[in-house]
Design an enzyme around this catalytic site. Structure first.
Site, PDB file in Angstrom:
ATOM      1  N   GLU A 249      -8.445   6.685   3.970  1.00 28.87           N
ATOM      2  CA  GLU A 249      -9.041   5.546   3.312  1.00 28.87           C
ATOM      3  C   GLU A 249      -9.111   4.361   4.456  1.00 28.87           C
ATOM      4  OE1 GLU A 249      -6.095   4.731   0.173  1.00 28.87           O
ATOM      5  OE2 GLU A 249      -6.547   6.534  -1.171  1.00 28.87           O
ATOM      6  N   LYS A 251      -7.599   1.116   5.888  1.00 32.50           N
ATOM      7  CA  LYS A 251      -6.345   0.113   5.705  1.00 32.50           C
ATOM      8  C   LYS A 251      -7.067  -1.127   5.369  1.00 32.50           C
ATOM      9  CE  LYS A 251      -1.665  -0.626   7.183  1.00 32.50           C
ATOM     10  NZ  LYS A 251      -1.816  -2.337   6.720  1.00 32.50           N
ATOM     11  N   ARG A 256      -1.615  -6.663  -0.981  1.00 28.68           N
ATOM     12  CA  ARG A 256      -1.277  -5.897  -2.207  1.00 28.68           C
ATOM     13  C   ARG A 256      -1.234  -6.303  -3.458  1.00 28.68           C
ATOM     14  NH1 ARG A 256       1.628  -1.093  -0.753  1.00 28.68           N
ATOM     15  NH2 ARG A 256       1.417   0.666  -2.530  1.00 28.68           N
ATOM     16  N   ARG A 271       3.168  -7.880  -3.811  1.00 30.22           N
ATOM     17  CA  ARG A 271       4.127  -7.079  -3.196  1.00 30.22           C
ATOM     18  C   ARG A 271       5.536  -7.353  -3.533  1.00 30.22           C
ATOM     19  NH1 ARG A 271       3.232  -4.575   2.814  1.00 30.22           N
ATOM     20  NH2 ARG A 271       5.144  -3.981   3.431  1.00 30.22           N
ATOM     21  N   GLU A 301      -5.540  -3.144  -3.075  1.00 31.27           N
ATOM     22  CA  GLU A 301      -5.505  -4.391  -2.027  1.00 31.27           C
ATOM     23  C   GLU A 301      -6.701  -5.381  -2.321  1.00 31.27           C
ATOM     24  OE1 GLU A 301      -3.180  -4.111   0.528  1.00 31.27           O
ATOM     25  OE2 GLU A 301      -3.924  -5.424   2.133  1.00 31.27           O
ATOM     26  N   PHE A 341      -6.446   1.814  -4.935  1.00 32.74           N
ATOM     27  CA  PHE A 341      -6.537   2.907  -4.472  1.00 32.74           C
ATOM     28  C   PHE A 341      -5.340   3.994  -4.943  1.00 32.74           C
ATOM     29  CE2 PHE A 341      -4.436  -0.022  -1.555  1.00 32.74           C
ATOM     30  CZ  PHE A 341      -3.289   0.101  -1.984  1.00 32.74           C
ATOM     31  N   ARG A 413       9.188   4.071   1.928  1.00 34.44           N
ATOM     32  CA  ARG A 413       8.384   4.386   3.217  1.00 34.44           C
ATOM     33  C   ARG A 413       8.589   5.649   3.651  1.00 34.44           C
ATOM     34  NH1 ARG A 413       6.409   0.173   6.115  1.00 34.44           N
ATOM     35  NH2 ARG A 413       7.742  -1.687   5.410  1.00 34.44           N
ATOM     36  N   LYS A 419       0.248   5.020   8.187  1.00 38.66           N
ATOM     37  CA  LYS A 419      -0.804   4.055   8.720  1.00 38.66           C
ATOM     38  C   LYS A 419      -1.098   4.215   9.886  1.00 38.66           C
ATOM     39  CE  LYS A 419       2.873   0.697   8.937  1.00 38.66           C
ATOM     40  NZ  LYS A 419       3.468  -0.283   8.274  1.00 38.66           N
TER      41      LYS A 419
HETATM   42  P1  AMP Z   1       1.977  -2.417   6.229  1.00 42.88           P
HETATM   43  O1  AMP Z   1       2.074  -3.758   5.388  1.00 42.88           O
HETATM   44  O2  AMP Z   1       1.621  -2.382   7.802  1.00 42.88           O
HETATM   45  O3  AMP Z   1       3.331  -1.677   6.170  1.00 42.88           O
HETATM   46  O4  AMP Z   1       1.184  -1.259   5.776  1.00 42.88           O
HETATM   47  C1  AMP Z   1       1.144  -1.138   4.308  1.00 42.88           C
HETATM   48  C2  AMP Z   1      -0.075  -1.995   3.700  1.00 42.88           C
HETATM   49  O5  AMP Z   1      -1.139  -1.551   3.933  1.00 42.88           O
HETATM   50  C3  AMP Z   1       0.239  -1.541   2.125  1.00 42.88           C
HETATM   51  O6  AMP Z   1       1.476  -2.492   1.336  1.00 42.88           O
HETATM   52  C4  AMP Z   1      -1.072  -2.316   1.660  1.00 42.88           C
HETATM   53  O7  AMP Z   1      -0.896  -3.830   1.321  1.00 42.88           O
HETATM   54  C5  AMP Z   1      -1.911  -2.199   2.824  1.00 42.88           C
HETATM   55  N1  AMP Z   1      -3.101  -1.499   2.424  1.00 42.88           N
HETATM   56  C6  AMP Z   1      -4.372  -1.505   2.744  1.00 42.88           C
HETATM   57  N2  AMP Z   1      -5.315  -0.446   2.399  1.00 42.88           N
HETATM   58  C7  AMP Z   1      -4.357   0.476   1.811  1.00 42.88           C
HETATM   59  C8  AMP Z   1      -4.901   1.494   1.459  1.00 42.88           C
HETATM   60  N3  AMP Z   1      -6.016   2.218   1.340  1.00 42.88           N
HETATM   61  N4  AMP Z   1      -3.881   2.368   0.745  1.00 42.88           N
HETATM   62  C9  AMP Z   1      -2.272   1.674   0.897  1.00 42.88           C
HETATM   63  N5  AMP Z   1      -2.015   0.673   1.399  1.00 42.88           N
HETATM   64  C10 AMP Z   1      -3.188  -0.067   2.038  1.00 42.88           C
END
Ligand code: AMP
Length: 554
Positions: A249, A251, A256, A271, A301, A341, A413, A419
């Site tokens: 998907e 990102k 969130r 979040r 998101e 998602f 996590r 990611k």
């Molecule tokens: P990070 O904040 O870098 O740890 O990345 C995780 C965050 O990416 C999640 O908490 C979401 O807010 C965001 N996110 C964006 N697109 C997606 C997706 N398709 N699936 C899950 N998380 C996503």
């Protein structure tokens, strides 16, 4: 009825040990000892919480208010309290010292005993105070607690009132202590916690209903679950090798949201599990008109779309979160688009134990596709690469690579959500220390202690260690370079003259008591030795604070 002194004694015993097994058994013993009514309270207290994480109740006591309450109780000026804090390095000890040495202490500690329940109820009362005069009323209530407390109790009352108990009891210890106390599997305790977000409820259920009760716990509408989190992907090839088939998907660059819908009632959680519904009327409307399920919990998101149809900086969306008034005007100014998602609950069924592929099917069944994030399920690395490029070209952060067979693990996590995004920020940090390696690397300095500058004092403040991203060849070179800078040595540790600057990439900045700067880096890796930079060019603590603030807003 258990006294608060008992709780304080347990805390002080725990503070003196470092073995987590021992801590667990002390906590377990205490959980067994307290009454049914006290059990949920102490499970929260022992972690420094007054209310469950999901609860809207907030104490609203900051350090200043606490200092005033200590000052009033002890009849000492606030300045003096600040000195005690500086001397002891701890608000609990400072409160104890101040109140026992202050003029008023002769009247104290005379009669009665504070019970755990009484402390809890007093804190609830404090949380309920709002509006004009509430600060003074909060101070009075704290004063009451302090004046009724014995010295040891003061230490933990003060720390609890700012919800920082600092005795090292975290989720893992509480989980294992509940399992030990009530003879239930710790995996079931963990699952119960993921679902309810409240160890108090889990402990009570374990005590009263045992394993069958814990198994019956499910997701509840309007009880937000922690969000599942992602790890960094090493690369597309590696992810495909690990997962076989990957659900890909975009990102999205947004914020969130976890959405709970029951009939036409919609609640949106951030979040941090805060209720942000009133800031996001257009998201609520999108759910109302595009979701055909009676009761459901959705995960996704929200993205702010600018005039150029590209996502806007997430600060823009956060502005919406903070804005209480004039929402409709802002909504027009910054239209938000929802990309769902995941689905965690549907019409009475908890779905987090179902594989992602099945959850995705349900999500598509009940939502209009305009609000569902596109997903490709594939093992074709070229296709994944193409989607990654497409996401970046559209102004988003990269892609998420998810294991289609995986469960939804709240708050975790793990390697089932990866990611993939380009590295954005690097920091230039000064090497101030190191560690001699072991075995094959015994003659090499292998792990480097890094620091940022403090422009106010001209000192270097440690911020973490880096040992990743360094080749054997580089290690030998660096050791040669750094050997001449050793100031002192103790065991494997060396202190180095600050001369060398490393450019370091990282995943995230976190608060940390372990380093002088008060921050630590998650997943730091060496990008370059910046021989072109002097230590005066290294990043300052101010930049770290800025980056932390930006990222925290997320
Ligand atoms: P990070 O904040 O870098 O740890 O990345 C995780 C965050 O990416 C999640 O908490 C979401 O807010 C965001 N996110 C964006 N697109 C997606 C997706 N398709 N699936 C899950 N998380 C996503």
């Amino acid at each position: 009825m258990t006294s608060f002194l008992e709780f304080a004694k347990i805390c002080s015993r725990i503070e003196e040990i470092s073995s987590s097994l021992e801590m667990t058994s002390i906590v377990a013993g205490f959980f067994k000892e307290v009454s049914d009514e006290e059990l949920p309270i102490v499970t929260r207290f022992i972690m420094g919480h007054i209310f469950p994480v999901w609860s809207k109740e907030e104490l609203g006591i900051g350090p200043n208010l606490l200092y005033s309450a200590i000052a009033k109780t002890s009849s000492l000026p606030v300045k003096r309290i600040e000195e005690f804090v500086r001397d002891t390095g701890d608000i609990g000890l400072a409160a104890e010292k101040a109140i026992t040495s202050g003029k008023a202490h002769l009247n104290l500690f005379s009669e009665g005993e504070l019970s755990i329940k009484e402390v809890y109820l007093r804190f609830r009362k404090i949380a309920g105070l709002t509006g004009k005069g509430s600060q003074d009323a909060k101070i009075k209530n704290l004063q009451y607690l302090f004046s009724s407390a014995k010295p040891l109790e003061i230490v933990y009352l003060a720390r609890l009132s700012i919800e920082e108990l600092r005795i090292g009891v975290g989720e893992g210890i509480v989980r294992d202590a509940i399992a030990e106390a009530f003879d239930v599997p710790s995996e079931l305790v963990e699952r119960g916690y993921m679902l309810t977000n409240d160890f108090g409820q889990v402990a009570f259920t374990a005590k009263k209903e045992g394993e069958p009760g814990l198994s019956r716990l499910g997701v509840l509408i309007n009880r937000p679950l922690k969000m599942m989190l992602a790890q960094i992907a090493l690369g597309i090839k590696e992810a495909v090798e690990e997962m076989g088939t990957v659900a890909v998907e975009w990102k999205f660059d947004g914020v969130r949201v976890q959405i709970h819908k029951e009939g036409s009632n919609i609640t949106i959680y951030s979040r941090k599990l805060e209720d942000v519904t009133s800031s996001l009327p257009d998201i609520a409307k999108a759910v109302r008109t595009n979701v055909s399920a009676d009761s459901v919990i959705l995960d996704g998101e929200a993205v702010a779309i600018g005039k150029d149809k590209r996502p806007m900086a997430f600060q823009e969306i956060l502005r919406r979160f903070r804005r209480k008034y004039d929402i409709s005007a802002t909504a027009i100014e910054i239209p938000l688009h929802l990309n769902l998602f995941d689905i965690l609950y549907l019409n009475g069924d908890t779905l987090i134990d179902a594989p992602l592929s099945k959850r995705r099917k349900k999500l598509e069944e009940i939502c209009d596709k305009s609000i569902v994030a596109k997903q490709a399920v594939t093992s074709d690395t070229a296709l994944i690469e193409a989607i990654y490029k497409e996401a970046l070209a559209a102004g988003h952060e990269g892609v998420m690579l998810k294991n289609p067979d995986s469960f939804y693990t709240p708050g975790k996590r793990g390697k089932n959500w990866l990611k993939l995004k380009p590295i954005m920020e690097t920091l230039d940090l000064v090497v101030i220390g190191g560690e001699w390696g072991e075995g094959r690397r015994a003659n090499l300095i292998g792990s480097y202690l890094l620091a940022c500058r403090d422009p106010d004092t001209d000192r270097f403040l440690s911020i973490g260690r880096v040992a990743t991203g360094i080749t054997d060849e580089q290690l030998a070179e660096l050791t040669n370079l750094l050997k001449n800078l050793v100031v002192s040595e103790s065991g494997i540790h060396v202190e180095l003259e600050p001369k060398i600057v490393f450019e370091v990439a990282f995943e995230e900045i976190q608060k940390s008591p372990n380093y002088d700067s008060g921050y630590a880096l998650r997943f730091p890796r060496l990008v370059n030795v910046r021989s072109d930079k002097s230590v005066e060019d290294a990043d300052s603590i101010d930049r770290i604070e800025q980056l932390y603030a930006v990222q925290k807003g997320k």
